[in-house]
Design a protein around this motif. Structure first.
Motif, PDB file in Angstrom:
ATOM      1  N   ALA A  75       0.891  -1.129   0.002  1.00 21.81           N
ATOM      2  CA  ALA A  75      -0.121   0.046   0.053  1.00 21.81           C
ATOM      3  C   ALA A  75       0.837   1.257   0.063  1.00 21.81           C
ATOM      4  N   LEU A  76       0.354   2.397  -0.511  1.00 22.96           N
ATOM      5  CA  LEU A  76       1.008   3.613  -0.534  1.00 22.96           C
ATOM      6  C   LEU A  76       0.665   4.536   0.675  1.00 22.96           C
ATOM      7  N   SER A  77       1.547   5.344   1.260  1.00 22.10           N
ATOM      8  CA  SER A  77       1.087   6.141   2.253  1.00 22.10           C
ATOM      9  C   SER A  77       0.055   7.243   1.723  1.00 22.10           C
ATOM     10  N   ARG A  78      -0.502   7.770   2.834  1.00 17.91           N
ATOM     11  CA  ARG A  78      -1.427   8.767   2.314  1.00 17.91           C
ATOM     12  C   ARG A  78      -0.955   9.995   1.519  1.00 17.91           C
ATOM     13  N   ALA A  79       0.228  10.254   1.870  1.00 16.26           N
ATOM     14  CA  ALA A  79       1.225  11.354   1.206  1.00 16.26           C
ATOM     15  C   ALA A  79       1.359  10.977  -0.048  1.00 16.26           C
ATOM     16  N   GLN A  80       1.848   9.681  -0.338  1.00 15.40           N
ATOM     17  CA  GLN A  80       2.310   9.281  -1.748  1.00 15.40           C
ATOM     18  C   GLN A  80       0.960   9.133  -2.685  1.00 15.40           C
ATOM     19  N   ALA A  81       0.014   8.289  -1.808  1.00 12.93           N
ATOM     20  CA  ALA A  81      -1.440   8.501  -2.628  1.00 12.93           C
ATOM     21  C   ALA A  81      -1.844  10.018  -3.220  1.00 12.93           C
ATOM     22  N   CYS A  82      -1.743  10.858  -2.352  1.00 14.52           N
ATOM     23  CA  CYS A  82      -2.091  12.338  -2.645  1.00 14.52           C
ATOM     24  C   CYS A  82      -1.097  12.623  -4.024  1.00 14.52           C
ATOM     25  N   ASP A  83       0.093  12.387  -3.942  1.00 15.01           N
ATOM     26  CA  ASP A  83       1.055  13.022  -4.810  1.00 15.01           C
ATOM     27  C   ASP A  83       0.795  12.249  -6.203  1.00 15.01           C
ATOM     28  N   LEU A  84       0.313  10.792  -6.079  1.00  6.53           N
ATOM     29  CA  LEU A  84       0.109  10.191  -7.414  1.00  6.53           C
ATOM     30  C   LEU A  84      -1.372  10.610  -7.776  1.00  6.53           C
ATOM     31  N   MET A  85      -2.250  10.862  -7.293  1.00  5.53           N
ATOM     32  CA  MET A  85      -3.529  11.205  -7.707  1.00  5.53           C
ATOM     33  C   MET A  85      -3.276  12.688  -8.133  1.00  5.53           C
ATOM     34  N   SER A  86      -2.586  13.584  -7.566  1.00  2.00           N
ATOM     35  CA  SER A  86      -2.521  14.901  -8.195  1.00  2.00           C
ATOM     36  C   SER A  86      -1.927  14.773  -9.285  1.00  2.00           C
ATOM     37  N   GLN A  87      -0.913  14.030  -9.626  1.00  2.00           N
ATOM     38  CA  GLN A  87      -0.284  14.061 -11.026  1.00  2.00           C
ATOM     39  C   GLN A  87      -1.371  13.707 -12.000  1.00  2.00           C
ATOM     40  N   LEU A  88      -2.242  12.634 -11.637  1.00  2.00           N
ATOM     41  CA  LEU A  88      -3.128  11.925 -12.597  1.00  2.00           C
ATOM     42  C   LEU A  88      -4.302  13.172 -12.857  1.00  2.00           C
ATOM     43  N   LEU A  89      -4.806  13.818 -11.874  1.00  3.98           N
ATOM     44  CA  LEU A  89      -5.773  14.744 -12.120  1.00  3.98           C
ATOM     45  C   LEU A  89      -5.215  15.873 -12.912  1.00  3.98           C
ATOM     46  N   ASP A  90      -4.002  16.425 -12.706  1.00  2.51           N
ATOM     47  CA  ASP A  90      -3.474  17.500 -13.217  1.00  2.51           C
ATOM     48  C   ASP A  90      -3.003  17.273 -14.671  1.00  2.51           C
ATOM     49  N   GLY A  91      -3.243  16.042 -15.257  1.00  2.50           N
ATOM     50  CA  GLY A  91      -2.878  15.569 -16.863  1.00  2.50           C
ATOM     51  C   GLY A  91      -1.527  15.587 -16.701  1.00  2.50           C
ATOM     52  N   GLN A  92      -0.646  15.093 -15.736  1.00  2.00           N
ATOM     53  CA  GLN A  92       0.781  14.973 -16.067  1.00  2.00           C
ATOM     54  C   GLN A  92       1.099  13.324 -16.385  1.00  2.00           C
ATOM     55  N   LEU A  93       0.217  12.432 -16.527  1.00  2.00           N
ATOM     56  CA  LEU A  93       0.456  11.161 -16.508  1.00  2.00           C
ATOM     57  C   LEU A  93       0.186  10.693 -18.234  1.00  2.00           C
ATOM     58  N   SER A  94       0.806   9.858 -18.567  1.00  2.00           N
ATOM     59  CA  SER A  94       0.714   9.314 -20.028  1.00  2.00           C
ATOM     60  C   SER A  94      -0.441   8.341 -20.001  1.00  2.00           C
ATOM     61  N   ASP A  95      -1.159   7.943 -21.195  1.00  2.00           N
ATOM     62  CA  ASP A  95      -2.508   6.976 -21.218  1.00  2.00           C
ATOM     63  C   ASP A  95      -1.751   5.578 -20.648  1.00  2.00           C
ATOM     64  N   LEU A  96      -0.507   5.370 -20.872  1.00  2.00           N
ATOM     65  CA  LEU A  96      -0.043   4.111 -20.311  1.00  2.00           C
ATOM     66  C   LEU A  96      -0.051   3.956 -18.967  1.00  2.00           C
ATOM     67  N   GLU A  97       0.520   5.124 -18.227  1.00  2.64           N
ATOM     68  CA  GLU A  97       0.740   5.396 -16.642  1.00  2.64           C
ATOM     69  C   GLU A  97      -0.802   5.128 -15.957  1.00  2.64           C
ATOM     70  N   LYS A  98      -1.792   5.833 -16.826  1.00  2.00           N
ATOM     71  CA  LYS A  98      -2.966   5.861 -16.074  1.00  2.00           C
ATOM     72  C   LYS A  98      -3.702   4.546 -16.248  1.00  2.00           C
ATOM     73  N   GLY A  99      -3.593   3.756 -17.443  1.00  2.00           N
ATOM     74  CA  GLY A  99      -4.006   2.392 -17.319  1.00  2.00           C
ATOM     75  C   GLY A  99      -3.245   1.413 -16.385  1.00  2.00           C
ATOM     76  N   GLY A 100      -1.856   1.671 -15.898  1.00  7.32           N
ATOM     77  CA  GLY A 100      -1.206   0.667 -15.331  1.00  7.32           C
ATOM     78  C   GLY A 100      -1.513   1.055 -14.094  1.00  7.32           C
ATOM     79  N   PHE A 101      -1.956   2.159 -13.595  1.00  9.58           N
ATOM     80  CA  PHE A 101      -2.500   2.719 -12.353  1.00  9.58           C
ATOM     81  C   PHE A 101      -3.803   2.038 -12.206  1.00  9.58           C
ATOM     82  N   ALA A 102      -4.757   2.113 -12.981  1.00  7.39           N
ATOM     83  CA  ALA A 102      -6.236   1.796 -12.905  1.00  7.39           C
ATOM     84  C   ALA A 102      -6.126   0.170 -12.632  1.00  7.39           C
ATOM     85  N   LEU A 103      -5.203  -0.458 -13.501  1.00  8.45           N
ATOM     86  CA  LEU A 103      -5.407  -1.990 -13.633  1.00  8.45           C
ATOM     87  C   LEU A 103      -4.644  -2.595 -12.164  1.00  8.45           C
ATOM     88  N   ALA A 104      -3.546  -1.927 -11.559  1.00  5.08           N
ATOM     89  CA  ALA A 104      -2.686  -2.184 -10.502  1.00  5.08           C
ATOM     90  C   ALA A 104      -3.955  -2.177  -9.345  1.00  5.08           C
TER      91      ALA A 104
END
Length: 307
Positions: free
Chosen positions: A19-48
């Motif tokens: 599991a990620l820490s709360r701070a790590q989860a916030c950082d990951l989601m912030s990057q995703l919501l701000d459009g900083q991730l590739s489609d491949l990264e988004k798919g990897g996150f969703a599937l994982a």
């Protein structure tokens, strides 16, 4: 910035993932919501995350990123928020009935979700059939609340980037944490949330999240994934005040055989459902007892929430 270090932790499979820490989860989601991730990264996150599942701390961290990016809304009084993302498949969608009952009791009500679903009858479609407001911005929501009307707001207006995360399901065919976050979204500062789940195991993790985040909420197993009690049988209604489960306010699930089964129309289209809701609100047809009890439970819980 790459999220590869996070994917390395959460992508090790059901038994090996960490599991990620709360701070790590916030950082990951912030990057995703701000459009900083590739489609491949988004798919990897969703599937994982679909394989691993979200911990309460991860959900809290994700929500830490979601909240600041939400449209700013201000209700004239403590509001009740109904997340509506599943719609109707077999039974009439009576989320608008609950919203109408609450608004008639003087409560500002915000319903949010997707406006359309090709396989379901959405709450937005029923709102339109009723002539109720579908808000396109904060000002139109404020105006409707001033007229004591319940408001539906599309997630694309309330939180466009979160709506984009939910739409990954159209590509991948699987839900992701965005679906849980949408159902947990406070949306209006100080609001009481109705949080529903479809599977029993989610009742545990969602209760842990509500406790961790000190939420004011009503937790129930909704009707076909909607935040309204089953018209035929009352589910357990679990009331949380500042994250603490209140046995005094909560209601047990209805047991035993049903003495009376409400007559519901076979058709579930928006026009038929709108006619049913109007008839119940006008007193021409009885409001199903489970929904009456959910309505009363929400009013009591709202009174118990500190101002």
């Amino acid at each position: 910035m790459s999220i590869a270090p996070y994917l390395k932790e959460i992508g090790r499979g059901k038994d090996g993932a960490r599991a990620l820490s709360r701070a790590q989860a916030c950082d990951l989601m912030s990057q995703l919501l701000d459009g900083q991730l590739s489609d491949l990264e988004k798919g990897g996150f969703a599937l994982a995350m679909r394989i691993k599942g979200e911990t309460p701390d991860e959900l809290a961290g994700f929500m830490d990123a979601v909240l600041p990016r939400t449209l700013a809304l201000q209700a004239p009084a403590p509001a009740i928020v109904l997340p509506s993302y599943n719609g109707a498949r077999k039974l009439p969608n009576l989320t608008p009935l609950l919203a109408g009952l609450l608004a008639r009791s003087g409560v500002p009500v915000l319903v949010h979700g997707f406006a359309e679903d090709p396989t379901r009858v959405t709450t937005a479609q029923i709102f339109e059939a009723l002539g109720w407001p579908v808000a396109t911005d904060a000002a139109s929501a404020q105006s409707a609340w001033g007229r004591a009307q319940p408001v539906f707001m599309p997630l694309d207006v309330l939180h466009p980037s979160l709506a984009g995360l939910l739409r990954l399901r159209q590509v991948l065919g699987l839900r992701n944490p965005g679906h849980t976050l949408a159902k947990l979204l406070p949306a209006v500062p100080g609001a009481l949330r109705v949080v529903n789940h479809t599977h029993p195991e989610y009742a545990v993790s969602l209760a842990e999240f509500l406790a961790l985040t000190q939420a004011h909420a009503l937790l129930l197993r909704g009707t076909e994934g909607e935040p309204v009690a089953d018209a035929r049988r009352l589910p357990a209604l679990k009331c949380f005040v500042a994250g603490q489960l209140s046995p005094q306010l909560s209601l047990d699930a209805q047991g035993g055989s049903l003495a009376h089964v409400p007559e519901l129309p076979a058709a579930i289209d928006p026009a038929t459902t709108a006619q049913l809701v109007n008839a119940m609100l006008a007193g021409e047809l009885p409001v199903p007892e489970p929904i009456q009890r959910q309505h009363a439970c929400l009013l009591a819980l709202r009174q118990a929430v500190p101002a």
